[in-house]
Design a protein around this motif. Structure first.
Motif, PDB file in Angstrom:
ATOM      1  N   GLY A 144       0.856  -1.077   0.102  1.00  0.00           N
ATOM      2  CA  GLY A 144       0.086  -0.036   0.018  1.00  0.00           C
ATOM      3  C   GLY A 144       0.847   1.370  -0.107  1.00  0.00           C
ATOM      4  O   GLY A 144       0.664   2.088  -0.743  1.00  0.00           O
ATOM      5  N   LEU A 145       1.891   0.990   0.752  1.00  0.00           N
ATOM      6  CA  LEU A 145       2.715   2.237   0.965  1.00  0.00           C
ATOM      7  C   LEU A 145       3.338   2.837  -0.641  1.00  0.00           C
ATOM      8  O   LEU A 145       3.620   3.671  -1.120  1.00  0.00           O
ATOM      9  CB  LEU A 145       3.906   2.261   2.113  1.00  0.00           C
ATOM     10  CG  LEU A 145       3.378   2.270   3.434  1.00  0.00           C
ATOM     11  CD1 LEU A 145       4.359   2.066   4.343  1.00  0.00           C
ATOM     12  CD2 LEU A 145       2.731   3.734   3.479  1.00  0.00           C
ATOM     13  N   LEU A 146       3.923   1.642  -1.221  1.00  0.00           N
ATOM     14  CA  LEU A 146       4.566   1.644  -2.539  1.00  0.00           C
ATOM     15  C   LEU A 146       3.615   2.337  -3.593  1.00  0.00           C
ATOM     16  O   LEU A 146       4.114   3.298  -4.395  1.00  0.00           O
ATOM     17  CB  LEU A 146       5.068   0.341  -2.993  1.00  0.00           C
ATOM     18  CG  LEU A 146       6.310  -0.012  -1.997  1.00  0.00           C
ATOM     19  CD1 LEU A 146       6.863  -1.630  -2.730  1.00  0.00           C
ATOM     20  CD2 LEU A 146       7.280   0.741  -2.197  1.00  0.00           C
ATOM     21  N   GLU A 147       2.344   1.900  -3.407  1.00  0.00           N
ATOM     22  CA  GLU A 147       1.503   2.369  -4.448  1.00  0.00           C
ATOM     23  C   GLU A 147       0.981   3.934  -4.110  1.00  0.00           C
ATOM     24  O   GLU A 147       1.164   4.445  -5.254  1.00  0.00           O
ATOM     25  CB  GLU A 147       0.091   1.314  -4.294  1.00  0.00           C
ATOM     26  CG  GLU A 147      -1.080   1.792  -5.074  1.00  0.00           C
ATOM     27  CD  GLU A 147      -2.427   1.463  -4.527  1.00  0.00           C
ATOM     28  OE1 GLU A 147      -2.441   0.377  -3.874  1.00  0.00           O
ATOM     29  OE2 GLU A 147      -3.219   2.358  -4.971  1.00  0.00           O
ATOM     30  N   PRO A 153       3.548  11.479  -5.511  1.00  0.00           N
ATOM     31  CA  PRO A 153       4.891  11.710  -5.226  1.00  0.00           C
ATOM     32  C   PRO A 153       5.070  13.186  -4.558  1.00  0.00           C
ATOM     33  O   PRO A 153       4.337  14.015  -4.552  1.00  0.00           O
ATOM     34  CB  PRO A 153       5.312  11.884  -6.603  1.00  0.00           C
ATOM     35  CG  PRO A 153       4.263  11.887  -7.528  1.00  0.00           C
ATOM     36  CD  PRO A 153       3.282  11.446  -6.945  1.00  0.00           C
ATOM     37  N   GLY A 154       5.885  13.008  -3.229  1.00  0.00           N
ATOM     38  CA  GLY A 154       6.220  14.189  -2.528  1.00  0.00           C
ATOM     39  C   GLY A 154       5.111  14.365  -1.425  1.00  0.00           C
ATOM     40  O   GLY A 154       5.135  15.397  -0.656  1.00  0.00           O
ATOM     41  N   LYS A 155       3.899  13.574  -1.172  1.00  0.00           N
ATOM     42  CA  LYS A 155       3.221  13.948  -0.524  1.00  0.00           C
ATOM     43  C   LYS A 155       3.124  13.359   1.048  1.00  0.00           C
ATOM     44  O   LYS A 155       2.199  13.493   1.814  1.00  0.00           O
ATOM     45  CB  LYS A 155       1.734  13.708  -1.162  1.00  0.00           C
ATOM     46  CG  LYS A 155       1.413  14.793  -2.342  1.00  0.00           C
ATOM     47  CD  LYS A 155       1.160  15.998  -1.823  1.00  0.00           C
ATOM     48  CE  LYS A 155       0.768  16.962  -3.127  1.00  0.00           C
ATOM     49  NZ  LYS A 155       0.726  18.428  -2.436  1.00  0.00           N
ATOM     50  N   LEU A 156       3.659  12.087   0.917  1.00  0.00           N
ATOM     51  CA  LEU A 156       3.484  11.259   1.934  1.00  0.00           C
ATOM     52  C   LEU A 156       5.062  11.049   2.772  1.00  0.00           C
ATOM     53  O   LEU A 156       6.074  10.945   2.198  1.00  0.00           O
ATOM     54  CB  LEU A 156       3.447   9.818   1.524  1.00  0.00           C
ATOM     55  CG  LEU A 156       3.155   8.558   2.412  1.00  0.00           C
ATOM     56  CD1 LEU A 156       2.090   8.803   3.432  1.00  0.00           C
ATOM     57  CD2 LEU A 156       3.250   7.269   1.614  1.00  0.00           C
ATOM     58  N   THR A 157       5.049  11.349   4.025  1.00  0.00           N
ATOM     59  CA  THR A 157       6.394  11.223   4.927  1.00  0.00           C
ATOM     60  C   THR A 157       5.942  10.420   6.183  1.00  0.00           C
ATOM     61  O   THR A 157       4.960  10.291   6.678  1.00  0.00           O
ATOM     62  CB  THR A 157       6.661  12.711   5.389  1.00  0.00           C
ATOM     63  OG1 THR A 157       6.856  13.416   4.368  1.00  0.00           O
ATOM     64  CG2 THR A 157       7.905  12.733   6.486  1.00  0.00           C
TER      65      THR A 157
END
Ligand code: SF4
Ligand code: SF4
Length: 329
Positions: A144-147, A153-157
């Motif tokens: 799920g994290l990879l997807e 892009p650039g929105k998940l930390t």
């Protein structure tokens, strides 16, 4: 032995009336000395936090929210409940930039990927606080994290808790072998291009510069792209001792300390939690006071727009004074 939920409630009571602070932090409007208590308005909402549930795969020394594999005082929030608040956010026009998740360990929540997906799809940046251990490393969570990282892009930390850059100190807080497991999780995030920040503790008698140098060396050794000198990327938390005497914060304190209410966390965020046995989630003033009933502002974001009275030792010690003192108290 008390069950954990009772202990959590007791902790809230103790927080308010620890021996060192008897008579203080009682009346939301007036301090023990009769002065007007300071309040903070929600002046600039930036982040809506969700507590995903207090269950955690480990049980750390000094976990501020008493998480453990047994503590479900705050139950898993569902994707539909999160969606409801995302809709309210639009209706209230708060203009927040970020949806953030804390626990417990958020990846214990079986709906964590769907929750993240809905938050990203609604246009927000997403921050997840995690120990990067087994729950995050399950195949379904990794996939799920990879997807989601590819789709947004650039929105998940991920902000990973590394209590100390030294394995032995970290393991004293978190259990034998936990440092190595967390570094493995962080290495997986690094190898897959998922942005990381970190959170540590400052309980080993080091000054800020020494701590940051230790983290910088750790990140360099592991090729982690985390700026140890940036307090937003490497967040260092002091220990939260409930029993230290602290002054109450009055309206005069802002001028004495040259601080603004707009600098305080509850001016820019709220946290949604779901208590065990409750029909609906509730909105709290901040992330620090999950068990203190007087910091529960209502079920909706509209109710949670009201000002917060700084009526807790944490308000003084961690948020306003930060080591300074307000001489009129
Ligand atoms: S990993 Fe975090 S939430 Fe879990 S027990 Fe440790 S400090 Fe608490
Ligand atoms: S501890 Fe008090 S001052 Fe700090 S964010 Fe929470 S409510 Fe505000």
């Amino acid at each position: 032995m008390k069950d954990l939920e009772t202990s959590a409630t007791d902790q809230a009571d103790n927080n308010d009336a620890s021996n060192a602070n008897i008579g203080k932090f009682v009346d939301p409007k007036i301090t023990a000395k009769g002065d007007t208590r300071a309040t903070v308005a929600l002046s600039n909402p930036q982040t809506l936090w969700f507590n995903t549930g207090t269950l955690c795969n480990i049980e750390c020394e000094n976990c501020y929210i008493l998480s453990s594999p047994k503590n479900d005082a705050l139950v898993y929030i569902t994707a539909d409940e999160v969606s409801d608040y995302l809709t309210q956010l639009k209706d209230q026009n708060w203009g927040v930039r970020e949806i953030a998740f804390t626990g417990g360990e958020p990846f214990m929540n079986p709906e964590m990927i769907e929750i993240t997906r809905r938050s990203l799809a609604a246009g927000y940046e997403v921050l997840i606080l995690t120990n990067a251990m087994r729950p995050m490393m399950r195949k379904s969570m990794q996939a799920g994290l990879l997807e989601l990282n590819a789709a947004y892009p650039g929105k998940l930390t991920m902000r990973i808790s590394v209590d100390h850059y030294d394995a032995d100190n970290h393991d004293k807080e978190r259990g034998q072998g936990s440092f190595e497991t967390t570094i493995k999780g962080m290495s997986w995030l690094r190898d897959n291009g998922i942005a990381m920040a970190t959170a540590g503790r400052t309980v080993w008698g080091e000054n800020d510069a020494q701590s940051r140098q230790g983290y910088a060396d750790l990140f360099e050794r592991n090729n982690f792209n985390i700026d140890a000198q940036n307090p937003g990327m490497t967040v260092l938390f002091p220990e939260m001792d409930e029993n230290i005497e602290v002054p109450e914060i009055t309206t005069d304190c802002w001028g004495i300390l040259n601080k603004s209410p707009n600098d305080i966390m509850c001016s820019s965020s709220r946290m949604v939690v779901k208590r065990k046995g409750a029909d609906k989630p509730a909105v709290l003033a901040c992330t620090l006071l999950a068990y203190a009933p007087k910091f529960e502002l209502g079920e909706t974001l509209a109710e949670a727009e009201r000002d917060v009275a700084l009526n807790h030792p944490h308000c003084a010690k961690f948020c306003v004074l930060g080591g300074a003192s307000c001489s009129r108290n």
